[in-house]
Write an enzyme that holds these catalytic residues in place. Structure first.
Site, mmCIF file in Angstrom:
data_model
loop_
_atom_site.group_PDB
_atom_site.id
_atom_site.type_symbol
_atom_site.label_atom_id
_atom_site.label_comp_id
_atom_site.label_asym_id
_atom_site.label_seq_id
_atom_site.Cartn_x
_atom_site.Cartn_y
_atom_site.Cartn_z
ATOM 1 N N HIS A 83 42.845 4.783 60.221
ATOM 2 C CA HIS A 83 43.198 6.205 60.237
ATOM 3 C C HIS A 83 44.230 6.555 61.310
ATOM 4 O O HIS A 83 44.060 7.495 62.083
ATOM 5 C CB HIS A 83 41.941 7.057 60.427
ATOM 6 C CG HIS A 83 40.987 6.997 59.280
ATOM 7 N ND1 HIS A 83 39.917 7.850 59.152
ATOM 8 C CD2 HIS A 83 40.940 6.171 58.191
ATOM 9 C CE1 HIS A 83 39.242 7.561 58.032
ATOM 10 N NE2 HIS A 83 39.858 6.530 57.446
ATOM 11 N N GLN A 138 44.391 -1.082 59.136
ATOM 12 C CA GLN A 138 45.398 -0.182 58.590
ATOM 13 C C GLN A 138 46.628 -0.086 59.485
ATOM 14 O O GLN A 138 47.542 0.688 59.200
ATOM 15 C CB GLN A 138 44.793 1.216 58.404
ATOM 16 C CG GLN A 138 43.664 1.253 57.381
ATOM 17 C CD GLN A 138 42.987 2.601 57.292
ATOM 18 O OE1 GLN A 138 43.488 3.603 57.795
ATOM 19 N NE2 GLN A 138 41.827 2.635 56.654
#
Length: 386
Positions: A165, A97
């Site tokens: 995250h 991510q």
């Protein structure tokens, strides 16, 4: 941005400017064409490589788009021209991510030229974390800009292993005095309940990156002095409403995506409670079991996997004034949410699109711009359906 990508982008722009937007049919999605999905008329305005954020430049109305791999492009709606930020873009830790993240113009941008960027930064021993930097945007050519003296002003602490995250959304308070940043818990869970670090928190800083002096844990010093709220998981939306209230939009695990009214010093419960369960099926206590923790305004199970969101002005879709519009990844949709009762927000409608949606912004005229997720994410211009 490579020369090949720039040439391709410019060729697309030339082709787009000659394309007819008449004879648009429902759900027609070829690049450079128009289509409709109730209640929107939609025009595609370009394609980008893993876009993450949209930002509207004050004054000019140009749209700046970050790409996770480390490029920044911009689109000028007044002439359908594309350009790029050629120099001063930071090196990013790309993967999972991670990569280049949010882009925000300083409240005094028209006087100072200052911008803020977030990205994933590599650390020692296979660790990494999100950072936010500030620099001056210099655009001496119509199709080319540079960032001067980009300096890191904030870091997630500590850096940890993994590539998930990061969150790293940026929002300024309406009065321009405070800089808020969402700091994900980096898939480590427990740090979100430990205010000796800033993982799983929303931090409140002065524009230079120093902790705001009246933060709830200022007396503890160090990283704790940055924290405004904690117990967050992965916050990918951070916005103020017209009343000056701060809201966040965060991903739950297997269920339990949340829209939260963010308040000073409050604990939002992760990983102690959740509207969802762990991905392996292990249950998590429901938020109702802990009334001492802050309750979400609305929660989704199954998840919508939200990107970013806005509070809409009502200029073009007049009945939507003050409502939240959420760009969704999982459901490939825009959700319209009433937050009239902050304790019990309601989803009023959900409008389906062809692809995952990453970000959404409103421009001065009240029209909407949406960027799709993925390797060929399209920039979409939304106006009322005719």
């Amino acid at each position: 941005m490579t020369k090949l990508r720039l040439v391709s982008a410019l060729l697309f722009t030339a082709a787009f400017s000659m394309a007819s937007c008449s004879e648009a049919s429902n759900r027609k999605t070829e690049t450079g064409q128009s289509y409709e999905t109730e209640p929107f008329s939609i025009e595609t305005k370009g394609q980008f490589a893993e876009p993450w954020a949209l930002a509207l430049e004050p004054g000019s109305g140009r749209l700046f788009i970050t790409e996770r791999g480390g490029n920044i492009q911009f689109f000028d709606p007044s002439n359908n021209r594309l350009g790029s930020v050629e120099q001063g873009v930071p090196e990013v830790d790309y993967g999972g991510q991670g990569g280049l993240g949010d882009f925000a113009f300083a409240p005094d941008y028209e006087q100072t030229g200052l911008i803020y960027l977030s990205w994933a930064e590599a650390g020692d021993r296979d660790t990494r974390g999100a950072v936010v930097g500030r620099g001056k945007l210099v655009c001496e050519q119509p199709d080319s800009c540079a960032i001067d003296k980009l300096t890191v002003i904030w870091r997630q602490t500590p850096k940890v292993t993994g590539r998930g995250h990061y969150s790293h959304r940026i929002a300024f308070s309406p009065d321009g005095r405070y800089l808020f940043i969402s700091s994900g818990e980096r898939q480590k869970q427990e740090p979100a309940q430990d205010i000796s670090n800033n993982l799983g928190t929303i931090v409140r800083l002065l524009p230079d990156g120093s902790p705001a002096p009246d933060n709830p844990f200022a007396d503890k010093g160090g990283v704790s002095a940055q924290i405004w709220s904690y117990g967050h998981r992965n916050v990918l939306g951070l916005q103020f409403d017209s009343a000056g209230q701060l809201w966040d939009l965060e991903h739950g695990p297997a269920g339990g995506d949340e829209l939260n009214l963010v308040q000073k010093g409050k604990n939002y419960g992760w990983p102690l409670v959740s509207g969802g369960d762990h991905y392996d099926g292990k249950p998590i206590p429901d938020p109702s079991t802990r009334p001492d923790l802050q309750k979400a305004a609305i929660s989704w199970t199954p998840v919508i996997a939200p990107g970013d969101f806005i509070f809409y002005s009502g200029k073009l879709w007049r009945d939507w004034e003050g409502e939240a519009l959420i760009a969704n990844l999982k459901t490939k949709s825009i959700s319209r949410i009433s937050v009239q009762d902050p304790d019990n927000a309601k989803e009023l409608a959900r409008y389906s699109f062809d692809n995952r949606l990453r970000d959404i912004i409103e421009t001065k005229d009240g029209s909407l711009w949406v960027i799709e997720d993925g390797e060929d994410g399209r920039l979409l211009h939304l106006t009322p359906a005719k």
